[in-house]
Write a protein that holds these residues in place. Sequence first.
Motif, PDB file in Angstrom:
ATOM      1  N   GLY A 226       0.830  -1.207   0.000  1.00 33.88           N
ATOM      2  CA  GLY A 226       0.000   0.000   0.000  1.00 33.88           C
ATOM      3  C   GLY A 226       0.867   1.262   0.000  1.00 33.88           C
ATOM      4  O   GLY A 226       1.995   1.257   0.485  1.00 33.88           O
ATOM      5  N   TRP A 296      -2.337  -4.605  -3.716  1.00 32.85           N
ATOM      6  CA  TRP A 296      -2.907  -3.978  -2.507  1.00 32.85           C
ATOM      7  C   TRP A 296      -4.219  -3.272  -2.865  1.00 32.85           C
ATOM      8  O   TRP A 296      -5.217  -3.402  -2.154  1.00 32.85           O
ATOM      9  CB  TRP A 296      -1.915  -2.975  -1.907  1.00 32.85           C
ATOM     10  CG  TRP A 296      -2.408  -2.386  -0.605  1.00 32.85           C
ATOM     11  CD1 TRP A 296      -2.166  -2.853   0.655  1.00 32.85           C
ATOM     12  CD2 TRP A 296      -3.233  -1.211  -0.442  1.00 32.85           C
ATOM     13  NE1 TRP A 296      -2.795  -2.064   1.589  1.00 32.85           N
ATOM     14  CE2 TRP A 296      -3.453  -1.050   0.941  1.00 32.85           C
ATOM     15  CE3 TRP A 296      -3.812  -0.295  -1.321  1.00 32.85           C
ATOM     16  CZ2 TRP A 296      -4.225   0.003   1.470  1.00 32.85           C
ATOM     17  CZ3 TRP A 296      -4.588   0.742  -0.803  1.00 32.85           C
ATOM     18  CH2 TRP A 296      -4.785   0.883   0.576  1.00 32.85           C
ATOM     19  N   LYS A 299      -7.149  -5.463  -3.137  1.00 38.96           N
ATOM     20  CA  LYS A 299      -7.655  -5.936  -1.846  1.00 38.96           C
ATOM     21  C   LYS A 299      -8.308  -4.827  -1.040  1.00 38.96           C
ATOM     22  O   LYS A 299      -8.984  -5.094  -0.058  1.00 38.96           O
ATOM     23  CB  LYS A 299      -6.496  -6.514  -1.029  1.00 38.96           C
ATOM     24  CG  LYS A 299      -6.043  -7.871  -1.510  1.00 38.96           C
ATOM     25  CD  LYS A 299      -5.001  -8.447  -0.528  1.00 38.96           C
ATOM     26  CE  LYS A 299      -3.958  -9.246  -1.277  1.00 38.96           C
ATOM     27  NZ  LYS A 299      -2.592  -8.967  -0.863  1.00 38.96           N
ATOM     28  N   ASN A 300      -8.065  -3.613  -1.393  1.00 42.93           N
ATOM     29  CA  ASN A 300      -8.588  -2.469  -0.609  1.00 42.93           C
ATOM     30  C   ASN A 300      -9.332  -1.469  -1.488  1.00 42.93           C
ATOM     31  O   ASN A 300      -8.986  -0.289  -1.531  1.00 42.93           O
ATOM     32  CB  ASN A 300      -7.421  -1.761   0.106  1.00 42.93           C
ATOM     33  CG  ASN A 300      -6.731  -2.651   1.120  1.00 42.93           C
ATOM     34  OD1 ASN A 300      -7.141  -2.736   2.272  1.00 42.93           O
ATOM     35  ND2 ASN A 300      -5.690  -3.356   0.681  1.00 42.93           N
ATOM     36  N   ALA A 303     -10.563   2.014   0.003  1.00 34.07           N
ATOM     37  CA  ALA A 303      -9.675   2.843   0.833  1.00 34.07           C
ATOM     38  C   ALA A 303      -9.521   4.246   0.236  1.00 34.07           C
ATOM     39  O   ALA A 303      -8.428   4.679  -0.135  1.00 34.07           O
ATOM     40  CB  ALA A 303      -8.317   2.164   0.986  1.00 34.07           C
TER      41      ALA A 303
END
Length: 558
Positions: A226, A296, A299-300, A303
Amino acid sequence: LSAKSANPIRLNQVGYLPQEEKYVVIDQINPQNKLIVKNEKGHVVCRPKVVRTAKSSMSGKIRYIVDLSEIKAPGRYTIKLDKYQSSFNISEKAFHNLATSSLKAFYLIRSGIDISRKYAGKYARHCGHPDTTVIVHPSAASAARPSGTIISSPYGWYDAGDYNKYTVNSAYSIGLMLDVYEQNQNYFAKLNTNIPESKNSTPDILDEMMFNLKWLLTMQDPSDGGVYHKLTTPHFENFIMPDKCHQPRYVVAKSVTGTLDFAACMAQAARLLQGSKDYPEFSSKAREAAIKAYEWAKKNPNAFYKQININMNFKPSITTGEYGDFRSNDEIFWAATELYRLTGMSQYKEDAAKMMPSFFMNSSWGMVSELGLFSWISSNDSEMRTKSLNMLKRYCDNIIANVDKSDFQSPFGSRKFDFGWGCLGGSCCFPAIAMLYADKYIDPGKYKKYAIENMDYLLGRNATGYCYVTGFGYLSPMHPHHRISASDGIDAPFPGLLVGGPNPAQQDKVEKNLIYPSNSPDESYLDQTESYASNEIAINWNAALVGISCWLDATTYK
Ligand code: G3I
Ligand code: 9MR
């Protein structure tokens, strides 16, 4: 100053190219048959006529459009109307100094190093913001890097008038300049901006990108891939020089938009710097970093950076620039595109195809699809390339349709929605770059003139009479919202910086008690340090200026 802006003769104060169209606009005074153009020797070259008049849809002012295209000989000319006069250049090299200076400005705003006299002349200054002891903000904590961990995250450019470093905007700026580099590699191989790396075998533009990429790499948490949204002081710094700043600096929250933009520009840089002699390790590092960042982000997906949420949950509170954006389709498209071009792996192409937009639009830090479309245009994937070119063509044909009715003979500048925070970057320079792609890939010779017309607008043929780049033209910003220029004790600001430009929202007016000269969108511009909403500078806008001025310079400069 007021005398200069009262001059009704509005023209490109930097220069016209010999073989291209050359319009001049007279603001509100009907010149009848009184215009005279003289050459350097004082000989009358022509007595130009008005070819068309237009009324501004915003201010109602009448503009008289004059065509000087018949003058083709390089030289310096003067155009007179009664007591007014203006000079202009015609030269093959009209945009050369602007091109070098707009790129050189990135050297001048480098952080974490001494800026030396040898390269910066009177703008030399001491190192500020070494960023070797940056604190991990609680919003950015991970198991490997708990809140309060100290990391080193030096170098990179200051974002704008402020001293913070923001991933989203940095990545966008790099992406746009690398696109223009890709299209003009022979030109950039020769372009010398006199920076410390000029002696090496890498083009200066790539060296300049590397200075920021080196920083950007440190913004990734190696434990999970990230990328922090920004590196910042909790609050905007005062107007003091970089070496006088001692507030703590934090890396704040990983964001999906920042991480995807990081992935995109790293993948692009990895591709363009493959086999580099001067940066032998970079390409493989950047490739790995880009792949990890993309994972990342997958998966996010939610965010998104929202500063109010950060401040509800964590201390210290953070009040600096947000670069908030709550849609990531365009960031996914750009990142997947660049990862596909780098690796050739089909999963990336599938993602890109899914997120492909249906329209080409004006682009800036929060609208990045167009960087992906530019990339497909220069790829050899015929399907994606054709789709991208069709969108580009529609966009260009749409914005050039109004030129012959516009009051300054340019695609940009005659409609109120053209104006807003940073419009000169995203809505004036960016479309000009798009036009140069269209000129190269769709209909050679058709679109270039419109890119030049936006350049003419930017450089003085406009409603305020300002040439909006510092250090260029006879009326240009002297007080940009730029902390270094405002505190270095030197009258003239750094040269080669594009200001945000007319912005009818005037978000700074109440707080700073500002008196804008007009509420007309195209005149909502104030050359005062306090005017952060119309007179700040920023790397994304300058990247667009580098793009247009270098590409135009490349078409004529030998
Ligand atoms: O998206 C809306 C659009 O739908 C609407 O029609 C239009 C009308 O005003 O506004 C659009 O939103 C604007 C947004 O930028 C998107 O471009 C906002 O009004 C405008 O306030 C916002 O300005 C941003 C500004 O920060 C304030 O947040 C600029 O784009 C952005 O470039 C600027 O960035 C700052 C950094 O935060 C800190 N560093 C300096 C930098 C430059 O000023
Ligand atoms: O100086 C800041 C500038 O760099 C930002 O772009 C701008 C918008 O985020 O904000 C400026 O800071 C002002 C703040 O937002 C409000 N108080 C006054 C600050 C400048 O004097």
